[in-house]
Design a protein around this motif. Structure first.
Motif, mmCIF file in Angstrom:
data_model
loop_
_atom_site.group_PDB
_atom_site.id
_atom_site.type_symbol
_atom_site.label_atom_id
_atom_site.label_comp_id
_atom_site.label_asym_id
_atom_site.label_seq_id
_atom_site.Cartn_x
_atom_site.Cartn_y
_atom_site.Cartn_z
ATOM 1 N N ALA A 139 0.850 -1.193 0.000
ATOM 2 C CA ALA A 139 0.000 0.000 0.000
ATOM 3 C C ALA A 139 0.882 1.238 0.000
ATOM 4 O O ALA A 139 1.891 1.292 0.694
ATOM 5 C CB ALA A 139 -0.907 0.006 1.228
ATOM 6 N N SER A 140 0.492 2.237 -0.789
ATOM 7 C CA SER A 140 1.212 3.512 -0.793
ATOM 8 C C SER A 140 0.208 4.649 -0.648
ATOM 9 O O SER A 140 -0.876 4.621 -1.237
ATOM 10 C CB SER A 140 2.021 3.681 -2.087
ATOM 11 O OG SER A 140 1.182 3.698 -3.229
ATOM 12 N N GLY A 141 0.575 5.637 0.167
ATOM 13 C CA GLY A 141 -0.277 6.806 0.354
ATOM 14 C C GLY A 141 0.407 8.041 -0.202
ATOM 15 O O GLY A 141 1.643 8.103 -0.273
ATOM 16 N N SER A 142 -0.398 9.022 -0.588
ATOM 17 C CA SER A 142 0.158 10.172 -1.298
ATOM 18 C C SER A 142 -0.556 11.460 -0.925
ATOM 19 O O SER A 142 -1.654 11.461 -0.367
ATOM 20 C CB SER A 142 0.050 9.927 -2.813
ATOM 21 O OG SER A 142 0.250 11.111 -3.549
ATOM 22 N N ILE B 36 -2.997 0.247 -4.000
ATOM 23 C CA ILE B 36 -2.594 -1.110 -3.629
ATOM 24 C C ILE B 36 -1.928 -1.744 -4.850
ATOM 25 O O ILE B 36 -2.523 -1.831 -5.926
ATOM 26 C CB ILE B 36 -3.804 -1.965 -3.183
ATOM 27 C CG1 ILE B 36 -4.630 -1.219 -2.112
ATOM 28 C CG2 ILE B 36 -3.326 -3.318 -2.686
ATOM 29 C CD1 ILE B 36 -3.884 -0.925 -0.836
ATOM 30 N N TRP B 37 -0.688 -2.179 -4.666
ATOM 31 C CA TRP B 37 0.112 -2.746 -5.761
ATOM 32 C C TRP B 37 0.396 -4.221 -5.496
ATOM 33 O O TRP B 37 0.468 -4.647 -4.349
ATOM 34 C CB TRP B 37 1.461 -2.030 -5.864
ATOM 35 C CG TRP B 37 1.406 -0.544 -5.855
ATOM 36 C CD1 TRP B 37 1.341 0.287 -4.753
ATOM 37 C CD2 TRP B 37 1.420 0.338 -6.991
ATOM 38 N NE1 TRP B 37 1.312 1.602 -5.143
ATOM 39 C CE2 TRP B 37 1.371 1.669 -6.507
ATOM 40 C CE3 TRP B 37 1.494 0.125 -8.373
ATOM 41 C CZ2 TRP B 37 1.377 2.767 -7.355
ATOM 42 C CZ3 TRP B 37 1.508 1.221 -9.211
ATOM 43 C CH2 TRP B 37 1.441 2.527 -8.705
ATOM 44 N N LEU C 73 -0.504 -2.267 -10.593
ATOM 45 C CA LEU C 73 -1.482 -1.594 -9.733
ATOM 46 C C LEU C 73 -2.737 -2.457 -9.628
ATOM 47 O O LEU C 73 -3.292 -2.878 -10.643
ATOM 48 C CB LEU C 73 -1.835 -0.215 -10.312
ATOM 49 C CG LEU C 73 -2.885 0.595 -9.544
ATOM 50 C CD1 LEU C 73 -2.380 0.968 -8.153
ATOM 51 C CD2 LEU C 73 -3.261 1.851 -10.330
ATOM 52 N N GLU C 74 -3.178 -2.732 -8.392
ATOM 53 C CA GLU C 74 -4.370 -3.554 -8.187
ATOM 54 C C GLU C 74 -5.626 -2.709 -8.021
ATOM 55 O O GLU C 74 -6.650 -2.990 -8.612
ATOM 56 C CB GLU C 74 -4.192 -4.442 -6.949
ATOM 57 C CG GLU C 74 -3.205 -5.571 -7.142
ATOM 58 C CD GLU C 74 -3.164 -6.515 -5.947
ATOM 59 O OE1 GLU C 74 -3.675 -6.135 -4.861
ATOM 60 O OE2 GLU C 74 -2.632 -7.621 -6.090
ATOM 61 N N ARG C 75 -5.541 -1.645 -7.195
ATOM 62 C CA ARG C 75 -6.716 -0.807 -6.986
ATOM 63 C C ARG C 75 -6.302 0.513 -6.360
ATOM 64 O O ARG C 75 -5.195 0.656 -5.836
ATOM 65 C CB ARG C 75 -7.756 -1.515 -6.115
ATOM 66 C CG ARG C 75 -7.326 -1.729 -4.681
ATOM 67 C CD ARG C 75 -8.397 -2.455 -3.873
ATOM 68 N NE ARG C 75 -8.504 -3.850 -4.249
ATOM 69 C CZ ARG C 75 -9.644 -4.414 -4.655
ATOM 70 N NH1 ARG C 75 -10.748 -3.704 -4.737
ATOM 71 N NH2 ARG C 75 -9.684 -5.699 -4.950
ATOM 72 N N THR C 76 -7.215 1.484 -6.425
ATOM 73 C CA THR C 76 -6.996 2.800 -5.809
ATOM 74 C C THR C 76 -8.102 3.049 -4.794
ATOM 75 O O THR C 76 -9.288 2.852 -5.092
ATOM 76 C CB THR C 76 -7.003 3.914 -6.879
ATOM 77 O OG1 THR C 76 -5.957 3.662 -7.822
ATOM 78 C CG2 THR C 76 -6.774 5.280 -6.248
ATOM 79 N N LEU C 77 -7.721 3.441 -3.572
ATOM 80 C CA LEU C 77 -8.686 3.703 -2.501
ATOM 81 C C LEU C 77 -8.834 5.206 -2.335
ATOM 82 O O LEU C 77 -7.856 5.916 -2.092
ATOM 83 C CB LEU C 77 -8.220 3.072 -1.187
ATOM 84 C CG LEU C 77 -7.770 1.599 -1.240
ATOM 85 C CD1 LEU C 77 -7.340 1.136 0.143
ATOM 86 C CD2 LEU C 77 -8.882 0.714 -1.788
ATOM 87 N N LYS C 78 -10.074 5.681 -2.450
ATOM 88 C CA LYS C 78 -10.336 7.112 -2.323
ATOM 89 C C LYS C 78 -11.419 7.344 -1.277
ATOM 90 O O LYS C 78 -12.545 6.894 -1.434
ATOM 91 C CB LYS C 78 -10.782 7.699 -3.672
ATOM 92 C CG LYS C 78 -9.701 7.682 -4.736
ATOM 93 C CD LYS C 78 -10.174 8.307 -6.036
ATOM 94 C CE LYS C 78 -9.063 8.331 -7.076
ATOM 95 N NZ LYS C 78 -9.510 8.927 -8.358
#
Length: 463
Positions: A133-136, A143-144, A151-156
């Motif tokens: 997991a990476s946060g920005s 989530i990679w 890249l598996e998914r993006t959490l917003k």
């Protein structure tokens, strides 16, 4: 006639030349070539000229297209060869001679992951699966799959910059916690497609760090359910993630609390702050008596901290001048801090600074102890990751040019613990005597490191 062309190819080339010159109005040049090649008008009439008129231009443009295609294929071949060199069983077998206890990351990175639109602030490895997991600052969490580099998914859900992420908690240590400048902490369930299952409000300013507290926290009944958070509101909070309640608030720092690191047994917690101090807390004690030690050795904001694992005790006790290392069953003997004064300080828990590591040219952002116990890794705004050899009094033995901008975060993949019933030998497991009991889990170190940078990239280094 050219040796490269057959007589038929040469004849077609000659007729194409004549047809091209004729169509362009260069009649005298066309006539001169015809006479030179002794091509009669009967064998090259108007119909034949029309047939060959565009042939030369078609051949010319097709050659250019083919050249571009060849160059693209050559580039693709190089990329595939690089992947093969890094992933095939034969290459892995060739590298099997590396020892996980002494392996260190080296350039180039195995994968450079790109998708974030703003600087990356934090990363965390899933303890079981091949997820990272990476946060920005772009308010998202990505989530990679670190084995495939995809890249598996993006959490917003956060509305401001995501400042920290961590895996842990109940359900097999596989919840994901995130915190943000939007004053909230969010919990995500990887088992349910990373659904946002709970939001924890309570802090009065940006939440800068979150860490799950390992189970066994001083025999507390809520072991495994606890999450610690640090905030710019100068407090540390302890949460029960199953209910979402804030169980306690630890005041004491005089400024922004920057980072947290719990001990392996969950009893102790170390925090760092903009007040230029690090503090150690005993979570088994009531709030009024929880603060056990204050570490004052930095001359600037203390950005990061990390409790030393038991594997480091033989080396750190030697640096401290002790004849005998502490028992490996003790979870809090030494810790390291890094600050904006460009220094790394190693402390014994009695508050004594036993070593100062110098070498970084800018703010130090993250510290990671090598699971094998011999090294300390650090990353900084000087774009590097540095590896310090504890067996050589903390000498810097590797400098990795890790990014094109500030390196903001660094993580080592958590070790895998396997049933040691079949693997424990000589009554020992992970270097710790088992007193004849062979069911102690055996640590399997993963040679896997990740860092995130202001250059918007996450980089994976692996054996």
């Amino acid at each position: 006639m050219s040796n490269l062309l057959t007589s038929r190819q040469a004849e077609e080339l000659h007729k194409s030349l004549i047809a091209y010159l004729s169509s362009c109005g260069y009649t005298r040049s066309a006539q001169a070539i015809r006479e030179e090649l002794e091509i009669s008008e009967s064998s090259f009439d108007a119909a034949t000229c029309k047939k060959y008129e565009g042939l030369l231009e078609k051949k010319w443009t097709s050659v250019v297209r083919l050249q571009k295609k060849i160059m693209d294929l050559e580039t693709k071949t190089q990329q595939l060869q690089h992947e093969l060199d890094n992933a095939t069983p034969s290459s892995l077998a060739a590298r099997k001679n590396h020892d996980p206890t002494t392996w260190l990351p080296r350039a180039p990175a195995r994968y450079t992951l790109q998708s974030h639109k703003n600087p990356i602030t934090c990363i965390a490895f899933h303890p079981i699966f091949s997820s990272l997991a990476s946060g920005s600052e772009d308010c998202s969490i990505k989530i990679w799959d670190h084995e495939l580099g995809e890249l598996e998914r993006t959490l917003k859900s956060h509305t401001k910059a995501v400042l920290d992420v961590d895996y842990g908690g109940p359900r097999g240590n596989t919840l994901l916690a995130s915190c943000s400048s939007d004053l909230t902490i969010k919990l995500w369930d990887p088992a349910d497609e990373y659904k946002n299952i709970r939001t924890l409000p309570g802090h009065d300013h940006s939440v800068s760090s979150v860490r799950f507290i390992p189970s066994g926290a001083a025999g507390a009944p809520l072991s495994g359910n606890l999450l610690a958070s640090a905030s710019r509101d100068k407090t540390i909070r302890i949460w029960d993630v199953t209910t979402g309640y804030c169980l306690r608030t630890l005041p004491g720092h005089g400024d922004w609390v920057r980072s947290l690191s719990p001990s392996a047994d969950g009893r102790w917690l170390v925090s760092t702050s903009s007040d230029q101090s690090a503090r150690m807390w005993d979570l088994s004690q009531p709030d009024t008596n929880a603060l056990k030690q204050t570490f004052m050795a930095h001359d600037h904001v203390v950005e990061c901290c990390a409790f030393a694992p038991a594997a480091t005790y033989p080396h750190l006790s030697a640096i401290a001048g002790l004849k005998k290392p502490p028992p490996p069953t003790s979870a809090a003997e030494y810790l390291a801090t890094g600050g904006r004064d460009k220094l790394i300080k190693i402390f014994s828990v009695n508050g004594l600074c036993i070593k100062t590591l110098t070498g970084h040219d800018n703010w130090i952002r993250a510290l990671v102890w090598h699971p094998g116990g011999k090294y300390l890794l650090s990353c900084a705004d000087d774009k590097t990751i540095r590896c310090w050899d504890l067996a050589q009094e903390g000498k810097c033995v590797r400098v990795l040019e890790a990014a094109d901008h500030f390196v903001s975060c660094l993580r080592w993949a958590p070790s895998v613990y396997k049933d040691a019933a079949a693997t424990a030998t000589n009554g020992q497991s992970n270097g710790v005597p088992t007193n004849g009991v062979t069911d102690a889990p055996k640590e399997q170190i993963r040679c896997l490191v990740a860092c995130g940078s202001v250059d918007l990239n996450v980089r994976i280094f692996s054996a």
